[in-house]
Design a protein around this motif. Structure first.
Motif, PDB file in Angstrom:
ATOM      1  N   ALA A  62       0.825  -1.210   0.000  1.00 26.70           N
ATOM      2  CA  ALA A  62       0.000   0.000   0.000  1.00 26.70           C
ATOM      3  C   ALA A  62       0.856   1.257   0.000  1.00 26.70           C
ATOM      4  O   ALA A  62       0.435   2.305  -0.510  1.00 26.70           O
ATOM      5  CB  ALA A  62      -0.921  -0.003   1.213  1.00 26.70           C
ATOM      6  N   LYS A  63       2.064   1.161   0.544  1.00 25.31           N
ATOM      7  CA  LYS A  63       2.991   2.302   0.552  1.00 25.31           C
ATOM      8  C   LYS A  63       3.697   2.492  -0.790  1.00 25.31           C
ATOM      9  O   LYS A  63       4.438   3.457  -0.971  1.00 25.31           O
ATOM     10  CB  LYS A  63       4.040   2.105   1.643  1.00 25.31           C
ATOM     11  N   GLY A  64       3.494   1.542  -1.717  1.00 30.01           N
ATOM     12  CA  GLY A  64       4.079   1.694  -3.042  1.00 30.01           C
ATOM     13  C   GLY A  64       5.334   0.874  -3.302  1.00 30.01           C
ATOM     14  O   GLY A  64       5.957   1.008  -4.356  1.00 30.01           O
ATOM     15  N   TRP A  65       5.707  -0.009  -2.379  1.00 32.41           N
ATOM     16  CA  TRP A  65       6.907  -0.829  -2.579  1.00 32.41           C
ATOM     17  C   TRP A  65       6.622  -1.960  -3.562  1.00 32.41           C
ATOM     18  O   TRP A  65       5.546  -2.551  -3.536  1.00 32.41           O
ATOM     19  CB  TRP A  65       7.379  -1.433  -1.252  1.00 32.41           C
ATOM     20  N   HIS A  66       7.596  -2.273  -4.413  1.00 35.29           N
ATOM     21  CA  HIS A  66       7.503  -3.415  -5.325  1.00 35.29           C
ATOM     22  C   HIS A  66       8.142  -4.620  -4.636  1.00 35.29           C
ATOM     23  O   HIS A  66       9.361  -4.663  -4.440  1.00 35.29           O
ATOM     24  CB  HIS A  66       8.234  -3.115  -6.636  1.00 35.29           C
ATOM     25  N   THR A  67       7.316  -5.609  -4.277  1.00 30.48           N
ATOM     26  CA  THR A  67       7.814  -6.767  -3.528  1.00 30.48           C
ATOM     27  C   THR A  67       7.978  -8.003  -4.400  1.00 30.48           C
ATOM     28  O   THR A  67       8.267  -9.081  -3.890  1.00 30.48           O
ATOM     29  CB  THR A  67       6.852  -7.088  -2.373  1.00 30.48           C
TER      30      THR A  67
END
Length: 391
Positions: free
Chosen positions: A373-378
């Motif tokens: 949700a914070k925009g990190w690509h996991t």
């Protein structure tokens, strides 16, 4: 205050235009994402990028004029400008060959390599500016200078895409790229004009170049450092993963790319972070685990795509060849939770690791949801040239 004044004040408040929201929610594929404007991010990056290109172009004109002086010519500033493009384009091929094996490292640490590219560029330019002082070494200094500048050009171009991607929202990467290149071109032209003016006046002598050159170089490197600090890279690498885990353990909150951008160590990204379990990623499996203990470590977490091995100073984590960012996060959380528990037990043990693994499983999916949700690509973990294993 009388009744009439109160009515007037209320009317003014009603007449005020509604303020634009500082954040908004976008929904795609049944997943909602929260976005917000960050005026100090891309704008700051663009401002320092313009200054960087202006000073770089001015330095290029001065260095080329010095090279031609060293060769025994007396060119005009305009002639130096033309030759500058020829020399730069010719050395890009050599730089591509040298930098071709460094692409994975640039993906992992694009900010660091972008800064290194500009330092290399200024070193090459410095050699060219100094070449008239030793004309008998003209070929050596010109060759080394252009070699460094050729490597710098390739490194700068290779790191451009991940940096632009960090600012992109909902597929506008091409638009960002086009506008960024337009700004670069504009200020390169302005910088060339400034360089011609300096070469005709203040820097017409070597003494003037020795004063103006270092000053322009300092502004150039400072500008690119500030550019990189403003870029919120949203991919997971060892340093950013460690910072995310450390913040989560200390505060229970997940940091966004914008939260971490000014805290990243751009010069020494491999430092260990104690609050994140002192995890070191990417060492070769045969250096981390003895063959007799490999099966034992694998059986400890049989369903996972990582191995953890404790040493006296740090915890080695070795990832399988197909491990993603989520697998790296799981392993990092286990190591960090175990490090917290070991402060009570004083030494690592199987029971501590089991307890840490259970705690990680309890916390992981809420943690992962907040992270995305914070925009990190996991979906991937960029560990540079780190070793991975396959069984």
């Amino acid at each position: 205050m009388n009744l009439l004044e109160k009515i007037k004040m209320q009317k003014k408040e009603v007449d005020k235009p509604p303020q634009a929201p500082v954040y908004w929610i976008e929904i795609s594929d049944s997943i909602s994402h929260r976005y917000q404007f960050e005026p100090d991010g891309y704008l700051r990056y663009t401002q320092f990028r313009a200054l960087q290109h202006l000073t770089s172009a001015a330095l290029s004109v001065l260095s080329t004029q010095s090279l031609l002086f060293a060769a025994g010519l007396r060119p005009t500033p305009a002639q130096a400008t033309v030759v500058s493009w020829v020399l730069k384009d010719g050395m890009q091929h050599v730089g591509k060959l040298i930098c071709s094996n460094l692409g994975a490292r640039m993906d992992s640490e694009p900010k660091r390599w972008r800064i290194l590219a500009d330092v290399l560029y200024d070193l090459g330019t410095g050699l060219e500016v100094l070449s008239p002082l030793c004309p008998h070494l003209f070929l050596e200094m010109a060759g080394l200078g252009n070699f460094a500048k050729g490597m710098a050009v390739v490194a700068a171009r290779a790191t451009r895409l991940p940096i632009y991607s960090s600012f992109a929202k909902e597929g506008n990467l091409s638009d960002l790229f086009a506008k960024g290149e337009a700004i670069s071109t504009l200020f390169n032209v302005v910088g060339i004009g400034a360089g011609i003016q300096l070469a005709s006046t203040v820097c017409s002598t070597m003494q003037g170049k020795l004063i103006a050159g270092p000053l322009l170089s300092i502004i150039h490197v400072y500008s690119v450092i500030e550019e990189m600090r403003a870029a919120p890279i949203n991919t997971l690498n060892p340093q950013r993963t460690a910072m995310i885990v450390a913040d989560f353990l200390k505060t229970g909150k997940v940091s966004s790319p914008a939260d971490l951008r000014y805290r990243e160590d751009l010069l020494f990204p491999g430092r260990l972070i104690e609050d994140a379990g002192n995890v070191k990623v990417g060492r070769a499996l045969h250096k981390v685990v003895k063959p007799s203990k490999l099966c034992e470590l694998k059986q400890m977490f049989p369903e996972e795509k990582f191995l953890l091995s404790h040493t006296s100073k740090w915890v080695d984590m070795v990832l399988m060849h197909n491990a993603t960012g989520e697998d790296a996060l799981r392993g990092w959380l286990v190591a960090a939770y175990a490090a917290e528990m070991e402060k009570s037990f004083y030494e690592p043990s199987a029971s501590v690791l089991e307890a840490a693994y259970k705690k990680m499983n309890d916390d992981f999916f809420p943690f992962l949801s907040k992270l995305q949700a914070k925009g990190w690509h996991t979906d991937r973990f960029l560990d540079g040239t780190g070793f991975r294993f396959a069984l």
